[in-house]
Design a protein around this motif. Structure first.
Motif, PDB file in Angstrom:
ATOM      1  N   GLU A  21       0.791  -1.269   0.126  1.00 21.36           N
ATOM      2  CA  GLU A  21      -0.009  -0.038  -0.072  1.00 21.36           C
ATOM      3  C   GLU A  21       0.903   1.318  -0.029  1.00 21.36           C
ATOM      4  O   GLU A  21       0.456   2.400  -0.585  1.00 21.36           O
ATOM      5  CB  GLU A  21      -1.194   0.188   1.204  1.00 21.36           C
ATOM      6  N   ALA A  22       2.243   1.221   0.463  1.00 16.78           N
ATOM      7  CA  ALA A  22       2.860   2.485   0.574  1.00 16.78           C
ATOM      8  C   ALA A  22       3.275   2.598  -0.857  1.00 16.78           C
ATOM      9  O   ALA A  22       3.260   3.795  -1.383  1.00 16.78           O
ATOM     10  CB  ALA A  22       4.298   2.142   1.462  1.00 16.78           C
ATOM     11  N   ALA A  23       3.687   1.567  -1.712  1.00 18.02           N
ATOM     12  CA  ALA A  23       3.912   1.670  -3.151  1.00 18.02           C
ATOM     13  C   ALA A  23       2.856   2.659  -3.941  1.00 18.02           C
ATOM     14  O   ALA A  23       3.033   3.325  -4.770  1.00 18.02           O
ATOM     15  CB  ALA A  23       4.479   0.427  -3.594  1.00 18.02           C
ATOM     16  N   ARG A  24       1.484   2.086  -3.614  1.00 24.75           N
ATOM     17  CA  ARG A  24       0.577   2.537  -4.187  1.00 24.75           C
ATOM     18  C   ARG A  24       0.178   3.604  -3.949  1.00 24.75           C
ATOM     19  O   ARG A  24       0.188   4.890  -4.754  1.00 24.75           O
ATOM     20  CB  ARG A  24      -0.919   1.611  -3.986  1.00 24.75           C
ATOM     21  N   VAL A  25      -0.056   4.070  -2.348  1.00 25.58           N
ATOM     22  CA  VAL A  25      -0.447   5.332  -1.895  1.00 25.58           C
ATOM     23  C   VAL A  25       0.558   6.550  -2.224  1.00 25.58           C
ATOM     24  O   VAL A  25       0.174   7.724  -2.780  1.00 25.58           O
ATOM     25  CB  VAL A  25      -0.689   5.415  -0.508  1.00 25.58           C
ATOM     26  N   LEU A  26       1.912   6.409  -2.169  1.00 24.93           N
ATOM     27  CA  LEU A  26       2.777   7.192  -2.676  1.00 24.93           C
ATOM     28  C   LEU A  26       2.857   7.693  -3.911  1.00 24.93           C
ATOM     29  O   LEU A  26       2.951   8.861  -4.343  1.00 24.93           O
ATOM     30  CB  LEU A  26       4.508   6.637  -2.163  1.00 24.93           C
ATOM     31  N   HIS A  27       2.549   6.476  -4.792  1.00 27.87           N
ATOM     32  CA  HIS A  27       2.412   6.817  -6.297  1.00 27.87           C
ATOM     33  C   HIS A  27       1.307   7.892  -6.613  1.00 27.87           C
ATOM     34  O   HIS A  27       1.412   8.826  -7.309  1.00 27.87           O
ATOM     35  CB  HIS A  27       2.283   5.565  -7.149  1.00 27.87           C
ATOM     36  N   GLU A  28       0.114   7.536  -5.740  1.00 25.25           N
ATOM     37  CA  GLU A  28      -1.225   8.240  -6.279  1.00 25.25           C
ATOM     38  C   GLU A  28      -0.933   9.572  -5.393  1.00 25.25           C
ATOM     39  O   GLU A  28      -1.439  10.669  -6.022  1.00 25.25           O
ATOM     40  CB  GLU A  28      -2.437   7.533  -5.530  1.00 25.25           C
ATOM     41  N   GLN A  29      -0.486   9.733  -4.451  1.00 28.13           N
ATOM     42  CA  GLN A  29      -0.515  11.078  -3.668  1.00 28.13           C
ATOM     43  C   GLN A  29       0.867  11.833  -3.527  1.00 28.13           C
ATOM     44  O   GLN A  29       0.943  12.970  -3.211  1.00 28.13           O
ATOM     45  CB  GLN A  29      -1.017  10.831  -2.201  1.00 28.13           C
ATOM     46  N   GLY A  30       2.019  11.257  -3.718  1.00 26.47           N
ATOM     47  CA  GLY A  30       3.268  11.768  -3.640  1.00 26.47           C
ATOM     48  C   GLY A  30       3.788  11.495  -2.035  1.00 26.47           C
ATOM     49  O   GLY A  30       2.960  11.413  -1.173  1.00 26.47           O
ATOM     50  N   VAL A  31       5.117  11.814  -2.039  1.00 27.51           N
ATOM     51  CA  VAL A  31       5.519  11.587  -0.539  1.00 27.51           C
ATOM     52  C   VAL A  31       5.196  12.647   0.290  1.00 27.51           C
ATOM     53  O   VAL A  31       4.856  12.474   1.542  1.00 27.51           O
ATOM     54  CB  VAL A  31       7.146  11.517  -0.832  1.00 27.51           C
ATOM     55  N   GLU A  32       5.367  13.903  -0.094  1.00 23.06           N
ATOM     56  CA  GLU A  32       4.947  15.158   0.693  1.00 23.06           C
ATOM     57  C   GLU A  32       3.429  15.169   1.287  1.00 23.06           C
ATOM     58  O   GLU A  32       3.037  15.236   2.442  1.00 23.06           O
ATOM     59  CB  GLU A  32       5.100  16.355   0.145  1.00 23.06           C
ATOM     60  N   ARG A  33       2.457  14.559   0.399  1.00 25.08           N
ATOM     61  CA  ARG A  33       0.884  14.747   0.835  1.00 25.08           C
ATOM     62  C   ARG A  33       0.480  13.125   1.702  1.00 25.08           C
ATOM     63  O   ARG A  33      -0.391  13.406   2.237  1.00 25.08           O
ATOM     64  CB  ARG A  33       0.152  14.825  -0.445  1.00 25.08           C
ATOM     65  N   THR A  34       1.561  12.301   1.648  1.00 28.47           N
ATOM     66  CA  THR A  34       1.187  10.987   2.274  1.00 28.47           C
ATOM     67  C   THR A  34       1.646  11.025   3.724  1.00 28.47           C
ATOM     68  O   THR A  34       2.801  11.486   4.229  1.00 28.47           O
ATOM     69  CB  THR A  34       1.742   9.841   1.441  1.00 28.47           C
ATOM     70  N   ASP A  38      -2.353   7.464   6.369  1.00 25.77           N
ATOM     71  CA  ASP A  38      -2.822   7.358   5.047  1.00 25.77           C
ATOM     72  C   ASP A  38      -2.504   5.690   4.726  1.00 25.77           C
ATOM     73  O   ASP A  38      -3.343   5.159   4.262  1.00 25.77           O
ATOM     74  CB  ASP A  38      -2.243   8.312   4.036  1.00 25.77           C
ATOM     75  N   ILE A  39      -1.254   5.508   4.956  1.00 25.55           N
ATOM     76  CA  ILE A  39      -0.748   4.007   4.457  1.00 25.55           C
ATOM     77  C   ILE A  39      -1.590   3.166   5.367  1.00 25.55           C
ATOM     78  O   ILE A  39      -1.887   1.855   4.863  1.00 25.55           O
ATOM     79  CB  ILE A  39       0.940   3.900   4.422  1.00 25.55           C
ATOM     80  N   ALA A  40      -1.440   3.383   6.540  1.00 27.74           N
ATOM     81  CA  ALA A  40      -2.147   2.411   7.763  1.00 27.74           C
ATOM     82  C   ALA A  40      -3.599   2.154   7.238  1.00 27.74           C
ATOM     83  O   ALA A  40      -3.982   1.045   7.190  1.00 27.74           O
ATOM     84  CB  ALA A  40      -2.150   2.831   9.012  1.00 27.74           C
ATOM     85  N   ARG A  41      -4.247   3.195   6.902  1.00 22.05           N
ATOM     86  CA  ARG A  41      -5.652   3.048   6.601  1.00 22.05           C
ATOM     87  C   ARG A  41      -5.796   2.329   5.328  1.00 22.05           C
ATOM     88  O   ARG A  41      -6.464   1.151   5.053  1.00 22.05           O
ATOM     89  CB  ARG A  41      -6.159   4.335   6.236  1.00 22.05           C
ATOM     90  N   ALA A  42      -4.967   2.559   4.203  1.00 21.81           N
ATOM     91  CA  ALA A  42      -5.129   1.660   3.170  1.00 21.81           C
ATOM     92  C   ALA A  42      -4.766   0.289   3.282  1.00 21.81           C
ATOM     93  O   ALA A  42      -5.324  -0.592   2.619  1.00 21.81           O
ATOM     94  CB  ALA A  42      -3.952   2.443   2.055  1.00 21.81           C
ATOM     95  N   ALA A  43      -3.671  -0.019   4.100  1.00 25.15           N
ATOM     96  CA  ALA A  43      -3.366  -1.370   4.345  1.00 25.15           C
ATOM     97  C   ALA A  43      -4.135  -2.276   5.360  1.00 25.15           C
ATOM     98  O   ALA A  43      -4.041  -3.244   5.881  1.00 25.15           O
ATOM     99  CB  ALA A  43      -1.865  -1.276   5.025  1.00 25.15           C
ATOM    100  N   ASP A  44      -5.241  -1.089   5.963  1.00 26.27           N
ATOM    101  CA  ASP A  44      -5.764  -1.768   7.059  1.00 26.27           C
ATOM    102  C   ASP A  44      -5.283  -2.208   8.472  1.00 26.27           C
ATOM    103  O   ASP A  44      -5.693  -3.500   8.776  1.00 26.27           O
ATOM    104  CB  ASP A  44      -7.077  -2.952   6.561  1.00 26.27           C
ATOM    105  N   VAL A  45      -4.407  -1.324   8.735  1.00 28.33           N
ATOM    106  CA  VAL A  45      -3.638  -1.621   9.735  1.00 28.33           C
ATOM    107  C   VAL A  45      -3.775  -0.545  10.842  1.00 28.33           C
ATOM    108  O   VAL A  45      -3.795   0.598  10.413  1.00 28.33           O
ATOM    109  CB  VAL A  45      -1.868  -1.863   9.382  1.00 28.33           C
ATOM    110  N   PRO A  46      -3.874  -0.862  12.149  1.00 23.11           N
ATOM    111  CA  PRO A  46      -3.774   0.386  12.887  1.00 23.11           C
ATOM    112  C   PRO A  46      -2.655   1.226  12.949  1.00 23.11           C
ATOM    113  O   PRO A  46      -1.591   0.511  12.840  1.00 23.11           O
ATOM    114  CB  PRO A  46      -4.023  -0.455  14.606  1.00 23.11           C
TER     115      PRO A  46
END
Length: 200
Positions: A21-34, A38-46
């Motif tokens: 999910e880090a690879a996907r979210v960082l691609h979609e949002q960029g490093v600074e905006r992520t 965000d990554i925890a939520r996408a990965a369904d991890v607390p």
């Protein structure tokens, strides 16, 4: 399965989900905006659990780059099963074109990350992004070399530059057809390349 194996499996699964999910979210949002959240939520991890696996966002960015590297390995391994180097290069181009909708929306996953990380002062993560691109250049150069063409490394740069250019334009103009048109042009270019005539 023993009780001691189950937690290890869950731990590996959580880390895997976070990395993917880090690879996907960082691609979609960029490093600074992520954010890590965000990554925890996408990965369904607390979100509190993220720090067990990754202490900082930079560690997650490195994990995302490793994910891009793993995807590259998977792709080139699949392409290496094709018998002819020209067919491998054509299949690479076709794989890029197949991703044109995502590319038009977010750009090239590794290329956009490399550009964004280059703006940072530390110079560590951008070097890691460059490593992934360099590996693609090396693989591509080997294919041109196997075809017996002059300047295989230069041809590899031409091909990867063309991909990065069409990705950038497709993204900037939100036009996936650019990828399709330029991909077709690259396929014709590949067909036109012939090894030097050894008899002259």
């Amino acid at each position: 399965m023993t009780d001691s194996v189950k937690p290890r499996a869950r731990t590996a699964d959580k880390r895997r989900r976070l990395t993917t999910e880090a690879a996907r979210v960082l691609h979609e949002q960029g490093v600074e905006r992520t954010t890590l959240a965000d990554i925890a939520r996408a990965a369904d991890v607390p979100v509190g659990n993220v720090y067990y696996y990754f202490k900082t966002k930079d560690e997650l960015v490195l994990a995302a780059l490793s994910e891009h590297s793993a995807h590259l390995d998977e792709l080139t391994s699949r392409l290496d099963r094709l018998p002819e180097p020209r067919d491998r290069l054509k299949a690479l181009i076709e794989a890029w074109v197949d991703q044109r909708q995502v590319t038009a929306r977010y750009g090239c996953p590794t290329g956009t990350l490399a550009v964004e990380l280059d703006k940072r002062a530390d110079g560590i993560l951008d070097a890691e992004a460059g490593t992934v691109i360099r590996r693609l250049l090396e693989w591509t150069g080997r294919q041109f070399r196997a075809l017996g063409l002059r300047d295989p490394d230069g041809l590899a740069i031409t091909l990867i530059s063309a991909y990065q250019g069409m990705s950038l334009l497709a993204n900037a103009l939100r036009d996936p057809d650019i990828m399709a048109r330029e991909g077709a042009r690259l396929l014709r270019w590949l067909d036109s390349l012939q090894p030097p005539d050894r008899t002259t």
